[in-house]
Each structure stands twice: as C-alpha cells, then as structure tokens.
Scaffold this motif. Structure first.
Motif, PDB file in Angstrom:
ATOM      1  N   SER A 103      32.376  39.352  36.098  1.00  0.00           N
ATOM      2  CA  SER A 103      33.412  39.704  35.126  1.00  0.00           C
ATOM      3  C   SER A 103      32.844  39.782  33.715  1.00  0.00           C
ATOM      4  O   SER A 103      33.250  40.639  32.920  1.00  0.00           O
ATOM      5  N   SER A 104      31.895  38.896  33.398  1.00  0.00           N
ATOM      6  CA  SER A 104      31.267  38.928  32.074  1.00  0.00           C
ATOM      7  C   SER A 104      30.495  40.227  31.871  1.00  0.00           C
ATOM      8  O   SER A 104      30.557  40.843  30.794  1.00  0.00           O
ATOM      9  N   ILE A 105      29.786  40.662  32.914  1.00  0.00           N
ATOM     10  CA  ILE A 105      29.039  41.922  32.832  1.00  0.00           C
ATOM     11  C   ILE A 105      29.998  43.101  32.662  1.00  0.00           C
ATOM     12  O   ILE A 105      29.774  43.996  31.836  1.00  0.00           O
ATOM     13  N   GLY A 120      33.322  46.754  26.736  1.00  0.00           N
ATOM     14  CA  GLY A 120      33.322  46.653  25.276  1.00  0.00           C
ATOM     15  C   GLY A 120      32.408  47.662  24.617  1.00  0.00           C
ATOM     16  O   GLY A 120      32.722  48.221  23.567  1.00  0.00           O
ATOM     17  N   ARG A 121      31.257  47.914  25.228  1.00  0.00           N
ATOM     18  CA  ARG A 121      30.332  48.901  24.668  1.00  0.00           C
ATOM     19  C   ARG A 121      30.882  50.311  24.774  1.00  0.00           C
ATOM     20  O   ARG A 121      30.701  51.143  23.896  1.00  0.00           O
ATOM     21  N   ARG A 150      37.466  37.670  30.440  1.00  0.00           N
ATOM     22  CA  ARG A 150      36.331  38.520  30.074  1.00  0.00           C
ATOM     23  C   ARG A 150      36.686  40.001  30.134  1.00  0.00           C
ATOM     24  O   ARG A 150      36.048  40.817  29.482  1.00  0.00           O
ATOM     25  N   GLY A 153      33.029  42.990  31.415  1.00  0.00           N
ATOM     26  CA  GLY A 153      33.631  42.907  30.090  1.00  0.00           C
ATOM     27  C   GLY A 153      32.722  43.430  29.001  1.00  0.00           C
ATOM     28  O   GLY A 153      33.155  44.156  28.091  1.00  0.00           O
ATOM     29  N   LYS A 154      31.439  43.078  29.070  1.00  0.00           N
ATOM     30  CA  LYS A 154      30.490  43.565  28.068  1.00  0.00           C
ATOM     31  C   LYS A 154      30.299  45.076  28.168  1.00  0.00           C
ATOM     32  O   LYS A 154      30.219  45.776  27.153  1.00  0.00           O
ATOM     33  N   ALA A 155      30.225  45.592  29.395  1.00  0.00           N
ATOM     34  CA  ALA A 155      30.074  47.033  29.585  1.00  0.00           C
ATOM     35  C   ALA A 155      31.300  47.786  29.068  1.00  0.00           C
ATOM     36  O   ALA A 155      31.165  48.826  28.420  1.00  0.00           O
ATOM     37  N   SER A 200      37.236  34.163  33.986  1.00  0.00           N
ATOM     38  CA  SER A 200      36.758  35.459  34.478  1.00  0.00           C
ATOM     39  C   SER A 200      37.703  36.580  34.057  1.00  0.00           C
ATOM     40  O   SER A 200      37.269  37.645  33.605  1.00  0.00           O
ATOM     41  N   LYS A 248      42.945  41.218  27.908  1.00  0.00           N
ATOM     42  CA  LYS A 248      43.248  40.500  26.671  1.00  0.00           C
ATOM     43  C   LYS A 248      44.690  40.006  26.593  1.00  0.00           C
ATOM     44  O   LYS A 248      44.965  39.076  25.850  1.00  0.00           O
TER      45      LYS A 248
END
Length: 279
Positions: free
Chosen positions: A269-271, A277-278, A220, A273-275, A217, A223
């Motif tokens: 956490s995945s959501i 990143g965008r 995500r 992380g993706k948000a 988690s 780093k």
C-alpha cells in the motif's frame, strides 16, 4: 496446491476457522481507523493484556466457557481505562500502561501458582501468540462470534456520524452539545469485544496488529474517512483469509502468518500510495 486446499476445506473446522477469521478481521478493521486517528492505538494492546489476565483466571477456575468470564472483565476494564484516562492525575498513556502491565503480570503469576497443565510455557506462549485452537472451534463458538460481530457492525453503522465527529474534533463535538463521553464509551466497549474475539486467532500480543496495520495501509492510498474505512475492511479481510490459508498449507502459526500478511499489505500500500502521489 489447489487439490490440497479442496481437500482441507472438506473439513468443517477449516471452514469454521475461515469464517471466524473473516468476521474478526472485519470488526477489528472498522474500529482501527478511529483508534489510529484518536491516538488510541495502544488501547488494543492494553486490553489484550487484560484479556490475557482474565483468561488466566478462567483457566485457574476451570470454567467450561471462559468467554462468559473474559468478555465482561475486558469490557469492564475498557470502561475503567476510559474513566482513568480522563483523570488529570493519571494520563491516558499511563493508565493503559498501568492496567495492561498489571493484568499481564497477575495473569502470568496465577498461571504459575495454579498451573493447570504440565506444559506451562506452551500454554503461555499459545495464549500470547495464538495457537491452533482456531482450528478446533465448535459451531457454537462460530455462532457466538457471528452474533457479536453483527452487534459490532450494527453499532458502528448506527453511530457512524457520531464516531466520525468524535474521531476528528472531539472538542468541537462536545461544544455543540454532543455527549462525547457516551460515544467514547461505545468505542471502548466495541474494542474490548473485538479483543476477546481475536484472542484465539492471533493471541493477546498480536491483536493490535489486526487493528493498526489495515488502517495504516488504507491511509497510504485514500484520504477520506469513509474510503479509508472501506479500504481497511477489504485489506483486513483479504489478509486474514490469505494468512489462514497459508498457515494451513505451510503449517505455520495462524496468528503470526496473518500479521506477516498484514505487514506485506502495508508495504504494498505504501508503494501504491507513493506511485499515485507522483502521478
């Protein structure tokens, strides 16, 4: 709901369960990042099966304090697992499978042959998936868990830089003269201690979730090694507290509820992380 929580927290055993759960979550998340990055995620699963076998032997011998038997056996198997994994004839994954399956089978066999209670299936199920024993722990067990948790945290802080080097580039660390085998041994022993502490909380089959999910988690979102470790600790402690409280309120199994909370935290956490990143 708040009144119900206030009512339950008047009892010492509920406070003890929360303290032990937080300490176990803290310790397991510290080593989780290292084990995931070193591809040692299943070492927790293997050692948990060993702890199950040791618990079966302790119950057959009617030991009053089974921790004094389970902990040394699990630590010894962690050392054996590390040594066997370095053997060119038996690779690391094969060594984990061999020791874990063997211990699980022998433990269940002993519990069948020398059954100490009328409900064998219930005893095995509670040992594998956790039970309400976390709500019946004594103050002495809380103190023991506290002492072992402090030892784990102190060792991790003392050898943080060494663990960092061994985690990311063990070959280079060894080339510079670092005794990597010693630090791998420290990681294995600390993992064994965490496994034994977590058995009463989530059961031997769900221990790996406490180690893996918080680390994944945190990865995500962040780093760097330090930020991932800190985030993993925060996520693990929050999930443990939330899982214990929800299990008390809803009457669900403690271990399964904590793991379900960890799974939910992983998806959140995945959501995030993706948000991020965008953006």
């Amino acid at each position: 709901m708040i009144d119900k929580l206030v009512f339950y927290f008047q009892y010492p055993f509920v406070r003890y369960a929360l303290i032990v759960g937080v300490l176990i979550a803290l310790c397991s998340s510290l080593l989780g990042v290292t084990l995931v990055l070193k591809r040692f995620s299943f070492i927790g699963d293997g050692l948990s099966h060993v702890a199950f076998g040791a618990m079966a032997v302790a119950s057959v011998l009617n030991l009053t304090n089974n921790m004094l038997f389970i902990l040394p056996v699990t630590v010894l198997c962690a050392i054996l697992l590390l040594r066997t994994g370095q053997n060119t004839k038996i690779k690391g994954d094969a060594a984990i499978a061999m020791i874990s399956v063997g211990a699980l089978a022998i433990g269940y066999l002993l519990m069948n042959i020398f059954s100490t209670g009328p409900n064998l299936s219930g005893d095995v199920c509670s040992t594998l998936f956790g039970s309400t024993s976390i709500l019946t722990i004594t103050s002495e067990q809380v103190k023991l868990c506290g002492v072992l948790s402090v030892i784990v945290v102190v060792l991790f802080i003392m050898f943080y830089n060494k663990i960092f080097c061994v985690t990311f580039d063990e070959t280079f660390a060894k080339a510079t003269g670092m005794k990597t085998q010693i630090y791998n041994l420290i990681i294995a022993v600390i993992t064994a201690v965490i496994i034994v502490l977590a058995m009463n909380l989530v059961g031997s089959l769900l221990i790996s979730a406490l180690i893996i999910f918080p680390a994944l988690s945190a990865m995500r979102i962040f780093k760097t090694f330090f930020s991932v470790t800190v985030c993993s600790v925060i996520i693990s402690v929050i999930c443990a507290m939330a899982g214990i409280v929800m299990s008390i309120l809803a009457g669900t199994p403690v271990g399964s509820t904590i793991v379900a909370t960890d799974i939910a935290a992983f998806f959140i956490s995945s959501i995030i992380g993706k948000a991020a990143g965008r953006i």
